[in-house]
Every structure is written in structure tokens, then in C-alpha cells.
Motif scaffolding. Structure first.
Motif, PDB file in Angstrom:
ATOM      1  N   GLU A 183      -9.267   0.779   6.133  1.00 35.43           N
ATOM      2  CA  GLU A 183      -7.860   0.917   5.754  1.00 35.43           C
ATOM      3  C   GLU A 183      -7.449   2.385   5.657  1.00 35.43           C
ATOM      4  OE1 GLU A 183      -6.270  -1.399   2.260  1.00 35.43           O
ATOM      5  OE2 GLU A 183      -6.123   0.605   1.402  1.00 35.43           O
ATOM      6  N   THR A 184      -6.339   2.740   6.297  1.00 34.82           N
ATOM      7  CA  THR A 184      -5.761   4.078   6.109  1.00 34.82           C
ATOM      8  C   THR A 184      -4.265   3.936   5.882  1.00 34.82           C
ATOM      9  OG1 THR A 184      -5.347   4.427   8.474  1.00 34.82           O
ATOM     10  CG2 THR A 184      -7.457   5.233   7.621  1.00 34.82           C
ATOM     11  N   VAL A 185      -3.743   4.786   5.011  1.00 33.86           N
ATOM     12  CA  VAL A 185      -2.327   4.745   4.646  1.00 33.86           C
ATOM     13  C   VAL A 185      -1.757   6.156   4.739  1.00 33.86           C
ATOM     14  CG1 VAL A 185      -0.660   4.145   2.838  1.00 33.86           C
ATOM     15  CG2 VAL A 185      -2.806   2.863   3.027  1.00 33.86           C
ATOM     16  N   ILE A 186      -0.729   6.342   5.532  1.00 39.98           N
ATOM     17  CA  ILE A 186      -0.099   7.648   5.675  1.00 39.98           C
ATOM     18  C   ILE A 186       1.391   7.491   5.383  1.00 39.98           C
ATOM     19  CG2 ILE A 186       0.533   9.470   7.332  1.00 39.98           C
ATOM     20  CD1 ILE A 186      -2.029   8.660   8.924  1.00 39.98           C
ATOM     21  N   ALA A 187       1.915   8.354   4.506  1.00 41.37           N
ATOM     22  CA  ALA A 187       3.363   8.404   4.279  1.00 41.37           C
ATOM     23  C   ALA A 187       3.854   9.726   4.849  1.00 41.37           C
ATOM     24  CB  ALA A 187       3.679   8.286   2.793  1.00 41.37           C
ATOM     25  N   THR A 188       4.744   9.670   5.819  1.00 42.22           N
ATOM     26  CA  THR A 188       5.242  10.877   6.462  1.00 42.22           C
ATOM     27  C   THR A 188       6.740  10.706   6.748  1.00 42.22           C
ATOM     28  OG1 THR A 188       4.874  12.381   8.334  1.00 42.22           O
ATOM     29  CG2 THR A 188       4.453  10.048   8.750  1.00 42.22           C
ATOM     30  N   THR A 189       7.240  11.391   7.748  1.00 43.24           N
ATOM     31  CA  THR A 189       8.668  11.268   8.087  1.00 43.24           C
ATOM     32  C   THR A 189       8.830  10.974   9.576  1.00 43.24           C
ATOM     33  OG1 THR A 189       8.886  13.618   8.586  1.00 43.24           O
ATOM     34  CG2 THR A 189       9.331  12.934   6.306  1.00 43.24           C
ATOM     35  N   LEU A 190      10.029  10.535   9.930  1.00 38.89           N
ATOM     36  CA  LEU A 190      10.320  10.221  11.332  1.00 38.89           C
ATOM     37  C   LEU A 190      10.163  11.469  12.204  1.00 38.89           C
ATOM     38  CD1 LEU A 190      11.117   7.693  12.906  1.00 38.89           C
ATOM     39  CD2 LEU A 190      13.519   8.211  12.446  1.00 38.89           C
ATOM     40  N   GLY A 191      10.490  12.627  11.646  1.00 40.68           N
ATOM     41  CA  GLY A 191      10.358  13.871  12.407  1.00 40.68           C
ATOM     42  C   GLY A 191       8.906  14.244  12.693  1.00 40.68           C
ATOM     43  N   LYS A 192       8.008  13.813  11.811  1.00 37.70           N
ATOM     44  CA  LYS A 192       6.606  14.215  11.956  1.00 37.70           C
ATOM     45  C   LYS A 192       5.693  13.088  12.434  1.00 37.70           C
ATOM     46  CE  LYS A 192       6.789  17.848   8.462  1.00 37.70           C
ATOM     47  NZ  LYS A 192       6.725  18.048   7.010  1.00 37.70           N
ATOM     48  N   ILE A 193       6.269  11.930  12.712  1.00 38.04           N
ATOM     49  CA  ILE A 193       5.411  10.767  12.997  1.00 38.04           C
ATOM     50  C   ILE A 193       4.511  10.978  14.210  1.00 38.04           C
ATOM     51  CG2 ILE A 193       7.188   9.531  14.331  1.00 38.04           C
ATOM     52  CD1 ILE A 193       6.058   6.917  13.163  1.00 38.04           C
ATOM     53  N   MET A 194       5.006  11.697  15.229  1.00 33.27           N
ATOM     54  CA  MET A 194       4.188  11.841  16.436  1.00 33.27           C
ATOM     55  C   MET A 194       2.967  12.744  16.213  1.00 33.27           C
ATOM     56  SD  MET A 194       5.518   9.518  18.240  1.00 33.27           S
ATOM     57  CE  MET A 194       4.660   9.605  19.817  1.00 33.27           C
ATOM     58  N   TRP A 234       7.924   9.553  -2.410  1.00 31.61           N
ATOM     59  CA  TRP A 234       7.572   9.903  -3.786  1.00 31.61           C
ATOM     60  C   TRP A 234       6.050  10.021  -3.824  1.00 31.61           C
ATOM     61  CZ3 TRP A 234       5.877   6.129  -7.913  1.00 31.61           C
ATOM     62  CH2 TRP A 234       5.603   6.807  -9.121  1.00 31.61           C
ATOM     63  N   LYS A 235       5.580  11.255  -3.976  1.00 32.32           N
ATOM     64  CA  LYS A 235       4.144  11.507  -3.854  1.00 32.32           C
ATOM     65  C   LYS A 235       3.680  10.910  -2.518  1.00 32.32           C
ATOM     66  CE  LYS A 235       3.564  11.683  -8.849  1.00 32.32           C
ATOM     67  NZ  LYS A 235       3.028  10.995 -10.028  1.00 32.32           N
ATOM     68  N   SER A 236       2.663  10.106  -2.496  1.00 33.20           N
ATOM     69  CA  SER A 236       2.189   9.544  -1.231  1.00 33.20           C
ATOM     70  C   SER A 236       2.807   8.174  -0.947  1.00 33.20           C
ATOM     71  CB  SER A 236       0.670   9.425  -1.276  1.00 33.20           C
ATOM     72  OG  SER A 236       0.307   8.595  -2.368  1.00 33.20           O
ATOM     73  N   ARG A 237       3.962   7.940  -1.555  1.00 32.93           N
ATOM     74  CA  ARG A 237       4.555   6.611  -1.432  1.00 32.93           C
ATOM     75  C   ARG A 237       5.980   6.646  -0.896  1.00 32.93           C
ATOM     76  NH1 ARG A 237       1.695   4.181  -6.852  1.00 32.93           N
ATOM     77  NH2 ARG A 237       0.148   3.021  -5.707  1.00 32.93           N
ATOM     78  N   LEU A 283       0.830  -1.210   0.000  1.00 31.49           N
ATOM     79  CA  LEU A 283       0.000   0.000   0.000  1.00 31.49           C
ATOM     80  C   LEU A 283       0.864   1.260   0.000  1.00 31.49           C
ATOM     81  CD1 LEU A 283      -2.710  -1.265   2.487  1.00 31.49           C
ATOM     82  CD2 LEU A 283      -3.043  -0.795   0.041  1.00 31.49           C
ATOM     83  N   LEU A 284       2.078   1.130   0.482  1.00 28.67           N
ATOM     84  CA  LEU A 284       3.008   2.269   0.494  1.00 28.67           C
ATOM     85  C   LEU A 284       3.880   2.316  -0.752  1.00 28.67           C
ATOM     86  CD1 LEU A 284       4.017   1.968   4.238  1.00 28.67           C
ATOM     87  CD2 LEU A 284       2.991   4.026   3.212  1.00 28.67           C
ATOM     88  N   GLY A 285       3.776   1.322  -1.615  1.00 29.47           N
ATOM     89  CA  GLY A 285       4.575   1.306  -2.832  1.00 29.47           C
ATOM     90  C   GLY A 285       5.706   0.313  -2.729  1.00 29.47           C
ATOM     91  N   ALA A 286       6.905   0.797  -2.408  1.00 27.82           N
ATOM     92  CA  ALA A 286       8.082  -0.084  -2.395  1.00 27.82           C
ATOM     93  C   ALA A 286       9.043   0.250  -1.257  1.00 27.82           C
ATOM     94  CB  ALA A 286       8.790  -0.016  -3.750  1.00 27.82           C
ATOM     95  N   PRO A 287       8.534   0.242  -0.016  1.00 27.15           N
ATOM     96  CA  PRO A 287       9.435   0.567   1.097  1.00 27.15           C
ATOM     97  C   PRO A 287      10.330  -0.593   1.520  1.00 27.15           C
ATOM     98  CG  PRO A 287       7.239   0.106   1.941  1.00 27.15           C
ATOM     99  CD  PRO A 287       7.141   0.064   0.429  1.00 27.15           C
ATOM    100  N   LEU A 288       9.990  -1.809   1.093  1.00 25.31           N
ATOM    101  CA  LEU A 288      10.553  -2.996   1.733  1.00 25.31           C
ATOM    102  C   LEU A 288      11.311  -3.890   0.748  1.00 25.31           C
ATOM    103  CD1 LEU A 288      10.057  -3.742   4.769  1.00 25.31           C
ATOM    104  CD2 LEU A 288       8.418  -5.428   3.983  1.00 25.31           C
ATOM    105  N   VAL A 289      12.006  -3.255  -0.206  1.00 29.19           N
ATOM    106  CA  VAL A 289      12.668  -4.072  -1.225  1.00 29.19           C
ATOM    107  C   VAL A 289      14.125  -4.345  -0.894  1.00 29.19           C
ATOM    108  CG1 VAL A 289      11.100  -3.401  -3.062  1.00 29.19           C
ATOM    109  CG2 VAL A 289      13.138  -2.031  -2.636  1.00 29.19           C
ATOM    110  N   ASN A 290      14.539  -3.957   0.299  1.00 26.62           N
ATOM    111  CA  ASN A 290      15.903  -4.243   0.717  1.00 26.62           C
ATOM    112  C   ASN A 290      15.842  -4.894   2.108  1.00 26.62           C
ATOM    113  OD1 ASN A 290      18.769  -4.115   1.012  1.00 26.62           O
ATOM    114  ND2 ASN A 290      18.800  -2.340  -0.327  1.00 26.62           N
TER     115      ASN A 290
END
Lengths: 253, 253
Positions: A204-215, A237-240, A124-131
């Protein structure tokens, strides 16, 4: 009746992250061939639509040991499936079922793998887990908090993409923030983070953000959420989220 | 024709570890609704039996970048599925496809998760993977060997169950032994190890042994093998591996 049939059999079946859409044909075949299907009520609801003449035994969340014992006992004479949300191994029922069966003689057990919630969230996030990645549950019911924190430190130090399971529960809301503080010692505020709740299920909800903004999204995170933390090369990349495999270093495209 | 239809769509589809038995209903539906299915020949063979009026494009192993470019190009006007063995994320095609699509305008992409080979291997071994785990690929084609070794050290230090992907290839056979030496610094010779080749596919073999004896099976390990290394609490049970979740500490059973 053949001897193997009269002795029964126990399947531990991963039913995938949600709904029958993510059930494999193998899992479906096994469930349809079972006399009994045992599981937590929420997971039974995901698959009950396909079950016809099967005896269904619903059990409450948290009753894993009793559920496993019941399944093992019934499997001495019947074909039984005990179901697990997602995969049967990854924080699933295979462990406790084998631990219970270990104390008995000759229980015939087969474990059927399924799509884990980690893969569903990643897709759902695109490709965060390819490594390379590490998976850590924040639940301290069965693992001491010191071990959980050590694992977070090690995973961060190894620059693994990190999947966080069980980030919170009804009675445990605090160690999520502490865990993010640990990760922040190793990774920048710009590190991409994905927050996926009820992957492939209702709500289902999907949020793409950053470690600085997660809280800022703290309220969106509950026990049905998987949190994915990118490695040092991940990017939004966009919402991914894309974690490069390294092709760009090697190929010119 | 609706605008979205005329613009085409690209699916990145995880087809599971082997055969159509481990395909999800969702993946099947997407493949049957595609005009083009693109993939490595071995993976196409796994699913070609269910494809009817679909144009099939076979591509060689190693041609991932060209394959992704072709799929992205075709998806501008057609419904296209590019397939990935196992899950679409975990060492799968989602990454390179999104990296290629990132350079284009408005490609409509959906990633469909599948059963990863890690789950399939774990199921065949019983319950080795029911606690926190880390996944490391030994392939140094796209990741420098120094990073791979750092990750092995971190994963071992964190007492993660460790899944090793790509333990060897035709031209890379040596760093597997080196990796085992690294793990031996942290874990005893008695640590359970599972070696699963061709999980759920033709030629499937499953070996449960120990870290001390793993190199006796060196010849059984190739690029189609997943190696699972237990954590400090894992134990062998008959031909299986159990990693306790911790229930036994909490419950009396």
C-alpha cells in the motif's frame, strides 16, 4: 433435499479491497456456505485462508466471460460463489454474470455488496469523498476513448470529486496524461490529488499531491492505483485531503 | 502506558448499510477495541449488539458538528470510534471530523471504510452500476440548489449511471421531481430506474421501473431511499437492472 437446494444458487460476492479484514460477515457466511468458490487467482488468495471444504476454481485475469459462464453452469446444481475484488457492482463481476445468466432460464442469483476500492482509497486519504463525486475508468478495452474523455469533461464541468479507476495498464499508459490535461482545463494546479496504490493490501502507498504536480508521480501509477481528484473546494491538510461538505458555511465552529 | 496510548486515538468507522451482517472484520475489531463509541442513535442500534464494555454516546440526527467536536475532544485521552452509516467518506462523518480536527494539534485519526448504501442498493437491483457513475445528493442544506442542478445536467450529459442520495427529506420533497425533469431532457422514458429503500435493513423495498414511470412511485421515495438511474445502455431484466460493461461488443457469447 429441498427443491431450491437441488437447483443450486449463484452468489456474486464483493470481497472488499484487500485481505479478510475488509470482508463483511455476510460475505464470509456466503463463502463458507458455498460448495464452489470461483475467482481470479489474486482475489482467491485474499480469502483462501478462511475456506475449508470448498472447491476452489482459480481463473486468470481477463477471463471474465469464461469465468462467469462456468459459475452459471455450476450453479444449476450447486451452491456457487463467484468473487469480485471490492464491490460486486463497481467495475465488478455482477455485470458479466447477469449478462450470461440472462440467456438462461431461472438461474437463482444473489449479489452481495462489498467495500469498493474507491472507499478504501478515500479513507486512506482522510476525507476527499464526502461530497458529490463521479467515477471514471480509463480502460478503453470495453469503452471507446471518446466516451471516456466526454465523461472526464462532464465530471470536471460539474465540479464533482473524480475517482479515476484503471488509470493505466501494462499496455495502456498514455491516456492517463491526456486525462489529466483535460481536467487541468477546468481545475487549478493547486487542486488536491490523491494517489493510492494497493489500498489496504500489501505494498500500500498513499500520496497526497496536487493536479499541477501529479505527473511527477507518473511512475507510481499503475493498474492497482485509484486516483482521486478534489473538487474546487478540496484542500490539503498535512498528508491528507479534505473536501468540505459545506458545514462551515452553515455552522460557526 | 505507551505515549501513543495515553494520547488516545480517533477512528471514523463506516459500519455499512445495515445490521452487523455488513460490518467488516476491521470495523468490528476497531469498535471492540474502543473505550467510547459515538454515533447517531439509529446507527448505534445497528451495532450495539456486539458492544460489550464500551461507553456508548448517542446523538441525534443533525447534530453532526457537536458529535464530531465531542469525539475529537475525547480522543485526546481515549480510544474513540465515531460511526458513520455506510462508508465513512461517502456522505459520511469523515469530512466533518477532519474539519474539526484540523483546528487542533496532533489528533491521531484513522478512517475505516465501509460498504456504502450505493453498493448495497446496486446489489439488490442486480448489476446497474458496473460502468462509470456519478453520485449526487439532492440535499440543499449544505449545497446550493444551483450546483445540484448543474451536477445533474453534467452527469446526464456524460451518460453516467446516476445514484441519487437524499432524494427527499421531511421538509424537502419538491426538488426530486424537478431533478427527474432535468434527467428526462437527456434520457428516454424507457431508461431503467431502481428505487431502493432501507437497503439491507428492516423495511427493505426494491423497485425496478423506468424514468417515465418513476413518479408513479413518488410516495415510496424518502430520505432512506437511494435512486439509481441507468445510462443509455442499461436494460431491465425481470425485476433487475443490467448496465452492460461492454463485453458483448468485444466478445461473442
Amino acid at each position: 433435499m429441498s427443491p431450491s437446494r437441488s437447483q443450486g444458487k449463484l452468489y456474486v460476492v464483493g470481497i472488499g479491497p484487500g485481505g479478510v479484514d475488509y470482508l463483511t460477515k455476510k460475505a464470509e457466511k456466503v463463502l463458507l456456505g458455498s460448495e464452489y468458490v470461483i475467482g481470479n487467482g489474486a482475489y482467491i488468495d485474499q480469502i483462501s485462508g478462511i475456506l475449508k471444504n470448498t472447491k476452489i476454481i482459480r481463473s486468470g485475469m481477463g477471463g471474465e466471460v469464461e469465468r462467469a459462464k462456468k459459475a452459471v453452469e455450476l450453479s444449476k446444481e450447486h451452491i456457487v460463489s463467484i468473487i469480485s475484488g471490492g464491490d460486486a457492482n463497481i467495475y465488478g463481476m455482477a455485470g458479466i454474470v447477469l449478462e450470461v445468466a440472462e440467456k438462461e432460464e431461472d438461474i437463482d442469483i444473489e449479489v452481495i455488496s462489498g467495500v469498493t476500492a474507491i472507499s478504501a482509497a478515500a479513507s486512506l486519504l482522510g476525507a476527499p469523498l464526502v461530497n458529490d463525486f463521479a467515477v471514471v475508468s480509463l480502460s478503453d478495452l470495453l469503452t471507446p476513448i471518446a466516451i471516456i474523455e466526454r465523461r472526464l469533461n462532464c465530471a470536471a464541468e460539474g465540479d464533482f470529486v473524480i475517482a479515476i479507476y484503471n488509470p493505466k495498464s501494462k499496455n495502456r499508459k498514455k491516456n492517463f496524461g491526456k486525462s489529466i490535461e483535460i481536467l487541468r482545463k477546468y481545475r487549478s494546479a493547486e487542486t488536491p490529488v490523491g494517489i493510492v496504490r494497493n489500498a489496504t493490501r500489501k505494498g500500500e502507498t498513499v500520496i497526497a499531491t496536487t493536479l499541477g504536480k501529479i505527473m511527477d508521480h507518473n511512475e507510481d501509477i499503475n493498474m492497482s492505483t485509484v486516483v482521486l481528484i478534489g473538487n474546487s473546494e478540496s484542500r490539503l491538510w498535512k498528508s491528507r485531503i479534505i473536501t468540505p461538505r459545506g458545514y462551515q458555511k452553515k455552522y460557526d465552529y
